[in-house]
Scaffold this active site. Sequence first.
Site, short mmCIF file in Angstrom:
data_model
loop_
_atom_site.label_atom_id
_atom_site.label_comp_id
_atom_site.label_asym_id
_atom_site.label_seq_id
_atom_site.Cartn_x
_atom_site.Cartn_y
_atom_site.Cartn_z
CG ASP A 43 -1.80 0.26 -11.40
OD1 ASP A 43 -1.40 0.93 -12.36
OD2 ASP A 43 -1.06 -0.49 -10.75
CB CYS A 71 -6.38 -3.53 -11.11
SG CYS A 71 -7.69 -3.32 -12.35
CB ALA A 72 -6.01 -3.95 -5.07
CB ALA A 73 -2.81 -8.11 -6.40
N PRO A 74 -0.19 -6.12 -6.04
CG PRO A 74 2.09 -5.83 -5.64
CD PRO A 74 1.05 -5.64 -6.70
N GLY A 75 -0.74 -4.63 -3.76
CA GLY A 75 -1.29 -3.86 -2.66
C GLY A 75 -0.48 -2.67 -2.20
CG ASP A 89 -13.42 -9.49 -14.68
OD1 ASP A 89 -12.70 -8.50 -14.93
OD2 ASP A 89 -13.67 -10.39 -15.51
CE LYS A 109 0.17 2.36 -8.70
NZ LYS A 109 0.80 1.09 -9.12
CB CYS A 116 3.81 0.25 -14.85
SG CYS A 116 3.36 -1.46 -15.22
#
Length: 423
Positions: A323, A253-257, A304, A259, A376
């Site tokens: 994440d 679940c990468a965006a915004p990137g 997804d 991590k 978070c």
Amino acid sequence: MEKKRNSRLVAAEIVFEWMEDQSFPDRKLAQLKADHAFVLEVVNGVVRNQNILRWLEQQWVSAPPRLFFKAVLHVGLYQLLFMDNVEQYAAINETVNAAKDYPGGTGAAKMINAVLRRAQREKAQILEALEKQPAHIRYSHPEFLMERWTKQYGEADAVALAQWNNEPPSTILRVEQNAVDAAEFVDRLREAGIEPLMHPYSDKEIFLVLPRGVAVRKVPGYDEGWFTVQDPATSVSVDLLAPRPGEAVLDACAAPGGKTAMMAGRMKGQGTLVAMDMHDDRIAVLKENQKRLDLDWIEIVKGDARKPEKTFGDRKFDAILLDVPCTNTGVLKRRADARWRIDQERIETITKLQNEILDACAALLKEKGRIVYSTCSLEAEENEDLVARWIAKNPGFRLVKTGKAFPPDSGTDGAFAALLRRK
């Protein structure tokens, strides 16, 4: 030449849209070209202090005004009560004019003028009376959240967390140490008249706090990819995952990137690093950061996380960072509107989604592979409780270690992470 718009009216329009349909204020704020800093502070301040502004409105306004004029009133009250750097005469006049300029606003403008002038006269008494109100009004958080945090952390920590959330957020940069030496970067900032502060959370990563009012795109090294805008709490999950050169790693679940970029630094360009997200606009952000940071070796895919097999088929990974979407209760300082969208139903809905994602992505691990589940959020249902239940249902995995950042203690955003390993 086009006439400059009343900035109080602009702020009220954004607040009105938020009140009407809970639309994200940050999307409108990002489009502003004039008076950006002022409108940003007013909108976020009004949204953040809703319980205080409603409390005062209920005492002083006999008949609830139309929603737009409620927004205008709150814009005026916030300036008078909480913005010491604003000329009060201008705050009242321009806010009243914002009401007058709106269809049917003459009568509302008279009411708003009277309330604002009273607030100007009685500011000291208002703030004194506010200190005697219950915590959820005094610190402008949902009563539901204040009660939860008091049970989970105790009254003192619950209050400290609410106070933390109400402070203006800092802009923090993580130095891309593969692109620039940290000391050289600091020298360049000082040459440009920017005096950064080293964040105490810095360890493997170097985090620098920018002075207020510095535009990120004007910071030296922006185009060269010398830094990312990133809170130190993001390192909790990456430290636990500890990606190594030569591994196959997935950021699911990468965006915004941020991590992803941090993991790329740990891997030193060796191995496979895949960044996945499901939304086109977020994919675009990933690609923009990939280009700016010169990380062409990262693979960006659309997919997804609830159904990753559709994207990857039989492909497996040594390590996965997960994440997951969450209630964001650890980042309420940065997301003023998020506090008003949290209730028990939302927590139950989000934990169901979190479980689905964890179930699906864990299946992509190689034998002895590891996965870090992170949020978070500060809610036990999304963190410790969820991981404990998941491990109990999945005997093929063991919990290795957890990490947590509690904002008043860490001086960072809130974060939780758990390292799980396939047996």
